[in-house]
Design a protein around this motif. Structure first.
Motif, PDB file in Angstrom:
ATOM      1  N   ASP A 216       0.140   3.240  -4.796  1.00 51.73           N
ATOM      2  CA  ASP A 216       1.517   4.052  -4.623  1.00 51.73           C
ATOM      3  C   ASP A 216       3.410   3.317  -4.758  1.00 51.73           C
ATOM      4  OD1 ASP A 216      -0.642   3.462  -2.091  1.00 51.73           O
ATOM      5  OD2 ASP A 216       1.208   2.156  -1.112  1.00 51.73           O
ATOM      6  N   GLN A 217       2.636   1.916  -6.103  1.00 59.34           N
ATOM      7  CA  GLN A 217       3.518   1.672  -6.674  1.00 59.34           C
ATOM      8  C   GLN A 217       3.857   3.202  -8.608  1.00 59.34           C
ATOM      9  OE1 GLN A 217       2.596  -2.346  -7.565  1.00 59.34           O
ATOM     10  NE2 GLN A 217       5.198  -2.424  -6.950  1.00 59.34           N
ATOM     11  N   LYS A 218       2.847   3.660  -8.461  1.00 58.95           N
ATOM     12  CA  LYS A 218       3.428   4.212 -10.017  1.00 58.95           C
ATOM     13  C   LYS A 218       3.278   5.944  -9.644  1.00 58.95           C
ATOM     14  CE  LYS A 218      -0.355   2.148 -13.113  1.00 58.95           C
ATOM     15  NZ  LYS A 218      -0.884   2.308 -14.245  1.00 58.95           N
ATOM     16  N   SER A 219       2.728   6.463  -8.246  1.00 56.38           N
ATOM     17  CA  SER A 219       2.706   7.827  -8.125  1.00 56.38           C
ATOM     18  C   SER A 219       3.836   7.885  -7.028  1.00 56.38           C
ATOM     19  CB  SER A 219       1.653   8.208  -7.250  1.00 56.38           C
ATOM     20  OG  SER A 219       1.793   7.274  -5.768  1.00 56.38           O
ATOM     21  N   GLY A 220       4.666   6.853  -6.709  1.00 54.37           N
ATOM     22  CA  GLY A 220       5.535   6.953  -5.975  1.00 54.37           C
ATOM     23  C   GLY A 220       5.245   7.395  -4.424  1.00 54.37           C
ATOM     24  N   VAL A 221       4.450   7.726  -4.182  1.00 55.15           N
ATOM     25  CA  VAL A 221       3.860   8.099  -2.752  1.00 55.15           C
ATOM     26  C   VAL A 221       2.722   7.176  -1.863  1.00 55.15           C
ATOM     27  CG1 VAL A 221       2.599  10.179  -1.334  1.00 55.15           C
ATOM     28  CG2 VAL A 221       3.495  10.825  -3.533  1.00 55.15           C
ATOM     29  N   ILE A 222       3.691   7.028  -0.246  1.00 55.03           N
ATOM     30  CA  ILE A 222       3.762   6.313   0.273  1.00 55.03           C
ATOM     31  C   ILE A 222       1.481   6.319   0.820  1.00 55.03           C
ATOM     32  CG2 ILE A 222       3.998   4.279   1.753  1.00 55.03           C
ATOM     33  CD1 ILE A 222       6.937   4.071   0.949  1.00 55.03           C
ATOM     34  N   GLU A 223       1.206   5.123   0.959  1.00 54.36           N
ATOM     35  CA  GLU A 223      -0.177   6.164   1.538  1.00 54.36           C
ATOM     36  C   GLU A 223       0.309   6.341   2.956  1.00 54.36           C
ATOM     37  OE1 GLU A 223      -2.666   6.930   0.932  1.00 54.36           O
ATOM     38  OE2 GLU A 223      -2.012   6.632  -1.604  1.00 54.36           O
ATOM     39  N   GLU A 224      -0.684   6.687   3.822  1.00 50.57           N
ATOM     40  CA  GLU A 224       0.344   7.323   5.318  1.00 50.57           C
ATOM     41  C   GLU A 224      -0.274   6.202   6.558  1.00 50.57           C
ATOM     42  OE1 GLU A 224      -1.081  10.154   8.936  1.00 50.57           O
ATOM     43  OE2 GLU A 224      -1.584  10.308   7.131  1.00 50.57           O
ATOM     44  N   GLN A 225      -1.411   5.408   5.739  1.00 47.79           N
ATOM     45  CA  GLN A 225      -1.399   4.310   6.702  1.00 47.79           C
ATOM     46  C   GLN A 225      -0.524   2.899   5.794  1.00 47.79           C
ATOM     47  OE1 GLN A 225      -3.516   5.289   4.506  1.00 47.79           O
ATOM     48  NE2 GLN A 225      -4.074   3.681   3.071  1.00 47.79           N
ATOM     49  N   ASN A 226       0.329   3.435   4.939  1.00 46.35           N
ATOM     50  CA  ASN A 226       1.232   1.954   4.826  1.00 46.35           C
ATOM     51  C   ASN A 226       2.980   2.106   4.803  1.00 46.35           C
ATOM     52  OD1 ASN A 226      -0.794   0.425   3.507  1.00 46.35           O
ATOM     53  ND2 ASN A 226      -0.892   1.386   1.511  1.00 46.35           N
ATOM     54  N   ARG A 227       2.985   3.559   5.885  1.00 44.69           N
ATOM     55  CA  ARG A 227       3.493   3.507   5.603  1.00 44.69           C
ATOM     56  C   ARG A 227       5.597   3.442   7.196  1.00 44.69           C
ATOM     57  NH1 ARG A 227       3.112  10.723   5.007  1.00 44.69           N
ATOM     58  NH2 ARG A 227       2.954   9.943   3.033  1.00 44.69           N
ATOM     59  N   GLU A 228       5.996   3.322   6.471  1.00 43.00           N
ATOM     60  CA  GLU A 228       7.096   2.239   7.622  1.00 43.00           C
ATOM     61  C   GLU A 228       8.238   3.526   8.091  1.00 43.00           C
ATOM     62  OE1 GLU A 228       8.440  -1.509   6.525  1.00 43.00           O
ATOM     63  OE2 GLU A 228       6.372  -2.327   6.500  1.00 43.00           O
ATOM     64  N   ALA A 229       8.673   2.711   9.076  1.00 44.48           N
ATOM     65  CA  ALA A 229       9.898   3.603   9.871  1.00 44.48           C
ATOM     66  C   ALA A 229      10.929   3.674   8.798  1.00 44.48           C
ATOM     67  CB  ALA A 229      10.310   3.167  11.057  1.00 44.48           C
ATOM     68  N   SER A 230      11.892   4.448   8.329  1.00 48.28           N
ATOM     69  CA  SER A 230      12.446   4.473   7.589  1.00 48.28           C
ATOM     70  C   SER A 230      14.319   4.000   8.105  1.00 48.28           C
ATOM     71  CB  SER A 230      13.296   5.695   6.483  1.00 48.28           C
ATOM     72  OG  SER A 230      13.225   6.496   7.540  1.00 48.28           O
ATOM     73  N   GLY A 231      14.289   3.851   9.618  1.00 45.50           N
ATOM     74  CA  GLY A 231      15.420   3.584  10.253  1.00 45.50           C
ATOM     75  C   GLY A 231      15.223   3.724  11.901  1.00 45.50           C
ATOM     76  N   VAL A 232      16.490   3.247  13.150  1.00 43.68           N
ATOM     77  CA  VAL A 232      15.991   3.557  14.157  1.00 43.68           C
ATOM     78  C   VAL A 232      17.123   3.825  13.968  1.00 43.68           C
ATOM     79  CG1 VAL A 232      14.796   0.930  13.979  1.00 43.68           C
ATOM     80  CG2 VAL A 232      17.004   0.875  14.204  1.00 43.68           C
ATOM     81  N   GLN A 233      16.523   4.596  15.558  1.00 45.05           N
ATOM     82  CA  GLN A 233      17.453   5.195  16.737  1.00 45.05           C
ATOM     83  C   GLN A 233      18.817   4.697  17.483  1.00 45.05           C
ATOM     84  OE1 GLN A 233      15.907   8.770  18.463  1.00 45.05           O
ATOM     85  NE2 GLN A 233      15.542   9.813  16.795  1.00 45.05           N
TER      86      GLN A 233
END
Length: 472
Positions: A216-233
């Motif tokens: 993830d760190q090398k590619s700069g792409v976060i795997e789908e299962q590791n993704r978190e919300a980038s913000g809240v409404q």
């Protein structure tokens, strides 16, 4: 210049950013070096623009390369605007801890960071006084370029473009952007070399071997299962889009900064300016005042915003967007001709900045930081090479599970660091002070401050009783 041209310039630079990301995904070397997509896209736009292809493409491409001259001109103006967004966003939504907590955790980083910044002024001014001005005819303000470019980065360099013009040192902008690019590249590449060295020599307690760096760190792409919300409404889109509301908060901070700057300019004009013919604030750009505007807005929101409308992650996303567009547009509009005309001073300043950062990190880091000196100090090294994001990236590589207080200490450091140097008030005022009072008085002041923070770090923060978390 029409709005259509401005819009197309932004569309193209955004496309270059996507292409830069695609190139990074396809080139393993760029992944290993952790090169930001904005840097790759910026170099691509520079390559196919007027400074490279435009010079060798014959009459058809001589104007702007694959781009029109007006589009390149717009790119040259964008960084000076976007830096206001970056700095106004620094403290909006940021919960300020107690001063004792700030110092206990971030004190060592504050001492090391300030020592490095003041050293940049000392080294740069010595070069300007002895070599750059007498031998190459550069403006004495060249003595501030190392701190502006290596600690401030592309944003600060771009934000000071108007100041460079006002003092008749137009080439200072291109030199500063070029140095910031060298700093960022060197920070990533040398930073990775240092990480490998530390892992093999046992200087870090959290990274057994560089192979521990995740895909993830090398590619700069976060795997789908590791993704978190980038913000809240924080608001319903029915009333107002949350992203739009946060853009509005940043705009308020910038406007507050504008009013503050105009007030200082007026006050200076009617007081000591006319009496002593000393004018400083007319050379100060907007972005440090926008940062102060953000701080004042945050103080107001913390006291009166009972509904907690500001989400820090959303503010950070807007700030990151502005910074990516800033970097890519600054590099894309860089004048290689100016750098070529001043290649020797450019190399001297670049080498001075790189060598000083390496020496200060490896020499003073262990003396000023009582525990986990490498995990914590690598962040200051990365920031000292041009951008805080580089420092954060290097810290996450060394301490991927956040076992040490490195990230917390680095964040606390920014509270007392960013308002002054690395793009803060001191960085903005350095050039006016050099012009008004001369290089030697500023050199003496910088030397005194460097020694003061040096002693603070070695004799105080380096001996502080640690309250750090230990690795499991």
């Amino acid at each position: 210049m029409s709005l259509e041209v401005i819009g197309m310039a932004i569309v193209i630079i955004a496309i270059m950013l996507v292409i830069g990301k695609w190139i990074r995904l396809k080139v393993p070397l760029f992944q290993s070096l952790f090169l930001p997509s904005s840097l790759i896209g910026g170099f691509l736009a520079l390559l196919i623009g007027p400074e490279v292809i435009g010079r060798f493409g014959g009459d058809f491409l001589s104007d702007g390369g694959l781009f029109t001259a007006s589009i390149v001109d717009i790119w040259g103006e964008l960084p000076g605007l976007l830096i206001n967004v970056v700095f106004a966003s620094l403290f909006i939504g940021f919960v300020l801890p107690k001063p004792k907590e700030i110092w206990q955790t971030g004190g060592p980083q504050i001492a090391l960071g300030y020592t490095m910044s003041w050293a940049h002024y000392v080294i740069g001014l010595l070069l300007a006084i002895t070599i750059l001005t007498p031998l190459f005819g550069l403006n004495p303000a060249a003595g501030a370029l190392i701190e502006i470019s290596f600690v401030g980065g592309h944003g600060t360099a771009a934000g000071l473009s108007g100041t460079f013009e006002d003092i008749g040192f137009e080439e200072g902008y291109d030199l500063a952007i070029g140095l910031a690019t060298i700093g960022m590249l060197s920070g990533v590449i040398i930073g990775m070399v240092l990480v490998n060295w530390a892992a093999r020599r046992g200087k870090t307690t959290t990274l057994d071997h560089p192979k521990d760096i995740s895909v993830d760190q090398k590619s700069g792409v976060i795997e789908e299962q590791n993704r978190e919300a980038s913000g809240v409404q924080t608001t319903s889109p029915v009333s107002i889009e949350p992203f739009a509301l946060h853009v509005g908060f940043i705009a308020v901070a910038i406007f507050i900064g504008y009013l503050i700057l105009e007030a200082f300019v007026w006050l200076e004009e009617v007081t000591y300016g006319q009496t002593f013919n000393i004018y400083l604030f007319e050379y100060v750009p907007l972005f440090p005042m926008a940062m102060i505007g953000g701080i004042l807005l945050q103080v107001f929101l913390a006291k009166f915003d009972k509904r907690k409308l500001v989400d820090r992650k959303t503010i950070s996303r807007i700030q990151g967007l502005a910074l990516d567009l800033l970097i890519i547009s600054a590099i894309a509009s860089l004048s290689l001709t100016v750098i070529g005309d001043h290649i020797v001073p450019f190399i001297l300043l670049a080498l001075a900045g790189i060598i000083s950062n390496i020496v200060f990190f490896l020499w003073l880091g262990p003396k000023m930081i009582p525990t986990y000196w490498f995990e914590r100090g690598i962040g200051d090294f990365g920031q000292g090479m041009g951008v805080a994001a580089t420092g954060i990236m290097l810290m996450r590589i060394v301490d991927p599970e956040n076992k040490t207080p490195a990230l917390d200490a680095f964040g606390y450091k920014q509270i007392l660091f960013e308002p002054m140097v690395g793009g803060g008030l001191v960085t903005a005022a350095a050039i006016p002070f050099i012009i008004q009072f001369g290089s030697v008085p500023v050199l003496i002041a910088a030397l005194i401050l460097m020694i003061a923070f040096w002693c603070l770090g070695v004799f105080h923060t380096g001996k502080m009783k640690p309250s750090d978390k230990k690795p499991d």
